[in-house]
Design an enzyme around this catalytic site. Structure first.
Site, PDB file in Angstrom:
ATOM      1  N   TYR A 118       0.846  -1.195   0.000  1.00 18.30           N
ATOM      2  CA  TYR A 118       0.000   0.000   0.000  1.00 18.30           C
ATOM      3  C   TYR A 118       0.880   1.243   0.000  1.00 18.30           C
ATOM      4  CZ  TYR A 118      -4.252  -2.592   1.230  1.00 18.30           C
ATOM      5  OH  TYR A 118      -5.328  -3.433   1.224  1.00 18.30           O
ATOM      6  N   TYR A 157      -0.844  -9.934   0.669  1.00 21.98           N
ATOM      7  CA  TYR A 157       0.203  -9.403   1.553  1.00 21.98           C
ATOM      8  C   TYR A 157       0.055  -9.992   2.947  1.00 21.98           C
ATOM      9  CZ  TYR A 157      -3.473  -6.146   3.115  1.00 21.98           C
ATOM     10  OH  TYR A 157      -4.638  -5.604   3.582  1.00 21.98           O
ATOM     11  N   ARG A 165      -3.322 -11.959   3.658  1.00 17.59           N
ATOM     12  CA  ARG A 165      -4.586 -11.464   3.143  1.00 17.59           C
ATOM     13  C   ARG A 165      -4.693 -11.745   1.637  1.00 17.59           C
ATOM     14  NH1 ARG A 165      -8.215  -7.360   4.332  1.00 17.59           N
ATOM     15  NH2 ARG A 165      -9.398  -9.279   4.092  1.00 17.59           N
ATOM     16  N   HIS A 168      -7.735  -8.158  -2.458  1.00 19.79           N
ATOM     17  CA  HIS A 168      -9.018  -7.527  -2.117  1.00 19.79           C
ATOM     18  C   HIS A 168      -8.945  -6.038  -2.401  1.00 19.79           C
ATOM     19  CE1 HIS A 168      -6.483  -7.086   1.449  1.00 19.79           C
ATOM     20  NE2 HIS A 168      -7.133  -5.944   1.659  1.00 19.79           N
ATOM     21  N   HIS A 170     -10.620  -2.395  -1.026  1.00 21.68           N
ATOM     22  CA  HIS A 170     -11.396  -1.734   0.023  1.00 21.68           C
ATOM     23  C   HIS A 170     -12.366  -0.735  -0.619  1.00 21.68           C
ATOM     24  CE1 HIS A 170      -8.831  -3.021   3.468  1.00 21.68           C
ATOM     25  NE2 HIS A 170      -7.918  -3.117   2.525  1.00 21.68           N
TER      26      HIS A 170
HETATM   27 FE   LIG Z   1      -6.228  -4.371   2.658  1.00 23.03          FE
END
Ligand SMILES: [Fe+2]
Length: 236
Positions: A118, A157, A165, A168, A170
């Site tokens: 991110y 990640y 995870r 996905h 958000h």
């Molecule tokens: Fe996330």
């Protein structure tokens, strides 16, 4: 951190700009692609219009402003490169729990780049950032409650030592008169879905509503429909 979108920000993103020119053409192109692959914008519309399940916002909600916040996350304003990763189109319709479409809703998405990183100062992941990826974007639903983003398949990640995870995206949906909704969308067929602690915390029907079946388009990209239901602040 709680952040609120000011009316001026909504107004700003409604202003036309040159980068939005692709959007004027994309719907037609996308519709054509959809026809080729038998893809319907109403393919997974909720029959009952139950509110979409809320899920954790997570620690990486964007906190740094960026000039480019449009609906095409595969390019960055001022750069000529293309984001690394498989291109995915995500579209859907925002409705209320009475099944009425909700025009004018602000739909924000944020996600990791293809490496699983991110663009957030608190992300401890050592994977590289992609300078050609626009890590978050915004759309406003049209008169039919419709939104659409062009992005890439996010990387998986590590959330901790025993938890990875799955890919996905958000989502945060806001409109005055409705409860804000924060949720996450997943990709059908991803093996990591089965062990994701956030996804597993949802009921079976809730999981089904946030796992999207992406189909291959004629151009080799993928397209999926994520319809979203939000609650009015007024009793139905
Ligand atoms: Fe996330």
């Amino acid at each position: 951190m709680k952040t609120e979108t000011k009316p001026t920000e909504v107004t700003a993103i409604l202003k036309p700009d040159s980068r939005r020119s692709f959007l004027k053409n994309a719907p037609l192109a996308f519709t054509a692609l959809a026809g080729i692959v038998g893809f319907s914008a109403k393919a997974n519309s909720a029959a009952t219009c139950e509110a979409t399940a809320r899920q954790a916002r997570g620690p990486f909600y964007p906190i740094v402003n960026q000039a480019d916040k449009d609906t095409d996350l595969t390019t960055v304003q001022g750069r000529t490169g293309q984001a690394t990763g498989a291109i995915v189109w995500v579209e859907g319709t925002v409705r209320d729990t009475a099944c009425s479409v909700v025009p004018g809703a602000l739909v924000e998405i944020w996600q990791a780049c293809a490496s699983g990183k991110y663009d957030h100062p608190n992300d401890p992941n050592t994977a590289p950032l992609d300078p050609d990826f626009q890590y978050w974007g915004r759309a406003v639903t049209d008169a039919s409650g419709h939104y659409r983003f062009k992005t890439i398949l996010p990387g998986a990640y590590p959330a901790d030592q025993n938890w990875v995870r799955p890919p996905h995206i958000h989502f945060r949906i806001m409109k005055r008169g409705y409860h804000e909704l924060i949720t996450q969308m997943y990709f059908k067929g991803e093996a990591l879905n089965a062990d994701d602690l956030i996804l597993k915390s949802l009921s079976a029907s809730e999981q089904k509503s946030v796992i999207v079946d992406f189909v291959r388009t004629a151009t080799g990209e993928s397209a999926g429909v994520f319809d979203i239901q939000i609650k009015s602040v007024s009793p139905a």
